[in-house]
Design an enzyme around this catalytic site. Structure first.
Site, PDB file in Angstrom:
ATOM      1  N   ASP A 154       0.866  -1.185   0.000  1.00 22.94           N
ATOM      2  CA  ASP A 154       0.000   0.000   0.000  1.00 22.94           C
ATOM      3  C   ASP A 154       0.896   1.226   0.000  1.00 22.94           C
ATOM      4  O   ASP A 154       2.021   1.185   0.495  1.00 22.94           O
ATOM      5  CB  ASP A 154      -0.903  -0.002   1.248  1.00 22.94           C
ATOM      6  CG  ASP A 154      -2.165   0.833   1.061  1.00 22.94           C
ATOM      7  OD1 ASP A 154      -3.259   0.237   0.957  1.00 22.94           O
ATOM      8  OD2 ASP A 154      -2.058   2.088   1.011  1.00 22.94           O
TER       9      ASP A 154
ATOM     10  N   ASP B  42       3.954   2.373  -3.994  1.00 21.22           N
ATOM     11  CA  ASP B  42       3.014   3.153  -4.810  1.00 21.22           C
ATOM     12  C   ASP B  42       2.875   2.401  -6.137  1.00 21.22           C
ATOM     13  O   ASP B  42       3.849   2.273  -6.880  1.00 21.22           O
ATOM     14  CB  ASP B  42       3.581   4.562  -5.018  1.00 21.22           C
ATOM     15  CG  ASP B  42       2.694   5.429  -5.912  1.00 21.22           C
ATOM     16  OD1 ASP B  42       1.729   4.905  -6.516  1.00 21.22           O
ATOM     17  OD2 ASP B  42       2.983   6.635  -6.016  1.00 21.22           O
ATOM     18  N   VAL B  43       1.690   1.904  -6.427  1.00 23.34           N
ATOM     19  CA  VAL B  43       1.526   1.075  -7.633  1.00 23.34           C
ATOM     20  C   VAL B  43       1.732   1.871  -8.925  1.00 23.34           C
ATOM     21  O   VAL B  43       1.857   1.278  -9.988  1.00 23.34           O
ATOM     22  CB  VAL B  43       0.148   0.369  -7.682  1.00 23.34           C
ATOM     23  CG1 VAL B  43      -0.016  -0.603  -6.537  1.00 23.34           C
ATOM     24  CG2 VAL B  43      -1.009   1.363  -7.743  1.00 23.34           C
TER      25      VAL B  43
ATOM     26  N   TYR C   5     -13.195   7.743 -12.964  1.00 17.94           N
ATOM     27  CA  TYR C   5     -13.296   6.405 -12.355  1.00 17.94           C
ATOM     28  C   TYR C   5     -13.999   5.446 -13.308  1.00 17.94           C
ATOM     29  O   TYR C   5     -13.553   4.316 -13.512  1.00 17.94           O
ATOM     30  CB  TYR C   5     -14.057   6.509 -11.034  1.00 17.94           C
ATOM     31  CG  TYR C   5     -14.087   5.236 -10.212  1.00 17.94           C
ATOM     32  CD1 TYR C   5     -13.073   4.962  -9.290  1.00 17.94           C
ATOM     33  CD2 TYR C   5     -15.131   4.329 -10.316  1.00 17.94           C
ATOM     34  CE1 TYR C   5     -13.105   3.808  -8.512  1.00 17.94           C
ATOM     35  CE2 TYR C   5     -15.174   3.178  -9.547  1.00 17.94           C
ATOM     36  CZ  TYR C   5     -14.159   2.918  -8.642  1.00 17.94           C
ATOM     37  OH  TYR C   5     -14.201   1.774  -7.873  1.00 17.94           O
TER      38      TYR C   5
ATOM     39  N   LYS D 141     -12.285   2.097 -14.841  1.00 16.54           N
ATOM     40  CA  LYS D 141     -12.791   0.753 -14.509  1.00 16.54           C
ATOM     41  C   LYS D 141     -13.346   0.029 -15.738  1.00 16.54           C
ATOM     42  O   LYS D 141     -13.385  -1.196 -15.755  1.00 16.54           O
ATOM     43  CB  LYS D 141     -13.838   0.847 -13.396  1.00 16.54           C
ATOM     44  CG  LYS D 141     -13.259   1.293 -12.052  1.00 16.54           C
ATOM     45  CD  LYS D 141     -12.277   0.265 -11.476  1.00 16.54           C
ATOM     46  CE  LYS D 141     -11.817   0.644 -10.065  1.00 16.54           C
ATOM     47  NZ  LYS D 141     -10.939  -0.372  -9.456  1.00 16.54           N
TER      48      LYS D 141
HETATM   49  N1  LIG Z   1     -15.750   0.183  -1.678  1.00 16.98           N
HETATM   50  C1  LIG Z   1     -16.534   0.151  -2.736  1.00 16.98           C
HETATM   51  O1  LIG Z   1     -17.723   0.489  -2.653  1.00 16.98           O
HETATM   52  C2  LIG Z   1     -15.982  -0.319  -4.049  1.00 16.98           C
HETATM   53  C3  LIG Z   1     -16.888  -0.589  -5.074  1.00 16.98           C
HETATM   54  C4  LIG Z   1     -16.409  -1.027  -6.299  1.00 16.98           C
HETATM   55  C5  LIG Z   1     -15.048  -1.191  -6.494  1.00 16.98           C
HETATM   56  N2  LIG Z   1     -14.194  -0.902  -5.487  1.00 16.98           N
HETATM   57  C6  LIG Z   1     -12.758  -1.078  -5.742  1.00 16.98           C
HETATM   58  O2  LIG Z   1     -12.200  -1.865  -4.732  1.00 16.98           O
HETATM   59  C7  LIG Z   1     -10.813  -1.590  -4.644  1.00 16.98           C
HETATM   60  C8  LIG Z   1     -10.424  -1.415  -3.189  1.00 16.98           C
HETATM   61  O3  LIG Z   1     -11.027  -0.256  -2.682  1.00 16.98           O
HETATM   62  P1  LIG Z   1     -11.613  -0.142  -1.207  1.00 16.98           P
HETATM   63  O4  LIG Z   1     -13.044   0.070  -1.335  1.00 16.98           O
HETATM   64  O5  LIG Z   1     -11.066  -1.242  -0.373  1.00 16.98           O
HETATM   65  O6  LIG Z   1     -10.975   1.271  -0.818  1.00 16.98           O
HETATM   66  P2  LIG Z   1     -10.054   1.740   0.366  1.00 16.98           P
HETATM   67  O7  LIG Z   1      -9.895   3.197   0.169  1.00 16.98           O
HETATM   68  O8  LIG Z   1     -10.577   1.262   1.661  1.00 16.98           O
HETATM   69  O9  LIG Z   1      -8.666   0.996   0.061  1.00 16.98           O
HETATM   70  C9  LIG Z   1      -7.881   1.323  -1.057  1.00 16.98           C
HETATM   71  C10 LIG Z   1      -6.414   1.225  -0.659  1.00 16.98           C
HETATM   72  O10 LIG Z   1      -5.640   1.483  -1.839  1.00 16.98           O
HETATM   73  C11 LIG Z   1      -4.501   2.236  -1.406  1.00 16.98           C
HETATM   74  N3  LIG Z   1      -3.923   2.983  -2.518  1.00 16.98           N
HETATM   75  C12 LIG Z   1      -4.422   4.088  -3.121  1.00 16.98           C
HETATM   76  N4  LIG Z   1      -3.559   4.525  -4.040  1.00 16.98           N
HETATM   77  C13 LIG Z   1      -2.515   3.668  -4.035  1.00 16.98           C
HETATM   78  C14 LIG Z   1      -1.304   3.589  -4.753  1.00 16.98           C
HETATM   79  N5  LIG Z   1      -0.973   4.527  -5.676  1.00 16.98           N
HETATM   80  N6  LIG Z   1      -0.452   2.571  -4.497  1.00 16.98           N
HETATM   81  C15 LIG Z   1      -0.747   1.659  -3.550  1.00 16.98           C
HETATM   82  N7  LIG Z   1      -1.865   1.684  -2.818  1.00 16.98           N
HETATM   83  C16 LIG Z   1      -2.740   2.688  -3.057  1.00 16.98           C
HETATM   84  C17 LIG Z   1      -5.065   3.180  -0.344  1.00 16.98           C
HETATM   85  O11 LIG Z   1      -4.031   3.698   0.477  1.00 16.98           O
HETATM   86  C18 LIG Z   1      -6.025   2.258   0.395  1.00 16.98           C
HETATM   87  O12 LIG Z   1      -5.388   1.631   1.494  1.00 16.98           O
HETATM   88  C19 LIG Z   1     -10.568  -0.362  -5.528  1.00 16.98           C
HETATM   89  O13 LIG Z   1      -9.999  -0.767  -6.751  1.00 16.98           O
HETATM   90  C20 LIG Z   1     -11.956   0.193  -5.732  1.00 16.98           C
HETATM   91  O14 LIG Z   1     -12.053   0.910  -6.926  1.00 16.98           O
HETATM   92  C21 LIG Z   1     -14.626  -0.471  -4.275  1.00 16.98           C
END
Ligand SMILES: NC(=O)c1ccc[n+]([C@@H]2O[C@H](COP(=O)([O-])OP(=O)(O)OC[C@H]3O[C@@H](n4cnc5c(N)ncnc54)[C@H](O)[C@@H]3O)[C@@H](O)[C@H]2O)c1
Length: 252
Positions: A39, A65-66, A155, A159
């Protein structure tokens, strides 16, 4: 189901500091994998570390950082063993900003994390998987991969585009024993909520129209279980699947 279905495997999970990524780290560690969670947020990784310790589990956690190729190169050197499973989970939302209001830096940041980051990590693990003749990549996409009402312009674009990448890898690398699949969550209770709130009245109105059919909000563990299954041998004939995990929202 084999409760140790990832035993002896090395799994890399991005976004490991929060939400779905953290739940995936814990799930895969419970199921026997050597998990490397990454992360960008070191403080968030500390919380994941605490949860692992509390559960009596182990995983390596790395600040990565990805979007940064040097970070990814360093990560692969540190792992020094073939990666069996990559879970591309890290992602950021875009406040439902419509296209006419998008600024270049927000657009680039969202595309950079949600699309280019997935490309970079996947590209990095492919040579090892090719050498091993096996591997599984699970990419977390979104309801926003299917429709326009779940997010803003950046977004939604990121996606939709990442689905093309998932399919590309499935098609080209499937014959080499590498599977690539996507999980599409609906709403999940995670940290991403803060960057999901629409910043304009118009965006709020458009968001509410789409969200009206959404149904209940999932727990991160419900998505982690889908990731774990797609990544294990029970899903050995699943390649190129675009699998919703949204409680049926996409059927509305
Ligand atoms: N939560 C939802 O409702 C939802 C719905 C559809 C899709 N998603 C997808 O699920 C995935 C996870 O999201 P989440 O809901 O757990 O969110 P979250 O914000 O809880 O977790 C995302 C994590 O990604 C990390 N991150 C952000 N930029 C980064 C980078 N450049 N390098 C490394 N790490 C990085 C953040 O620090 C965070 O810890 C995402 O791809 C999101 O688009 C989430």
């Amino acid at each position: 189901m084999d409760s140790q279905r990832h035993a002896g495997r090395t799994a890399v999970v991005t976004g490991a500091g929060s939400g779905i990524g953290r739940a995936t780290v814990i799930r895969l560690a419970q199921e026997g994998a050597h998990v490397v969670g990454c992360d960008i947020d070191e403080a968030a990784l500390s919380v994941t570390r605490g949860e692992l310790v509390a559960a009596g589990l182990q995983a390596s956690l790395e600040q990565v950082d990805v979007t940064n190729q040097a970070d990814i190169d360093r990560l692969l050197v540190a792992i020094s063993e073939p990666v069996d499973l990559l879970a591309n989970v890290a992602g950021i939302m875009d406040h439902f900003v419509p296209l006419s209001e998008v600024d270049d830096s927000s657009w680039e940041r969202v595309l950079s994390v949600n699309l280019t980051g997935v490309m970079r990590l996947t590209r990095a693990v492919l040579p090892g998987m090719q050498q091993a003749g096996s591997g599984a990549i699970v990419t977390v996409a979104s309801e926003a991969s299917l429709r326009a009402g779940a997010a803003g312009a950046a977004y939604t674009t990121s996606k939709h585009a990442v689905i093309g990448l998932v399919k590309h890898v499935a098609y080209f690398y499937g014959p080499l024993g590498i599977r690539s699949n996507a999980v599409l969550p609906g709403a999940v209770a995670t940290g991403i909520g803060a960057s999901s709130v629409p910043t304009s009245e118009w965006a709020m109105e458009r968001a509410m129209a789409a969200l009206a059919t959404m149904g209940s909000v999932a727990e991160p563990g419900q998505i982690a279980s889908a990731i774990s299954w797609l990544g294990c041998d029970e899903a050995s004939n699943i390649n190129g699947a675009i699998m919703t995990a949204d409680g049926g929202w996409s059927t509305a």
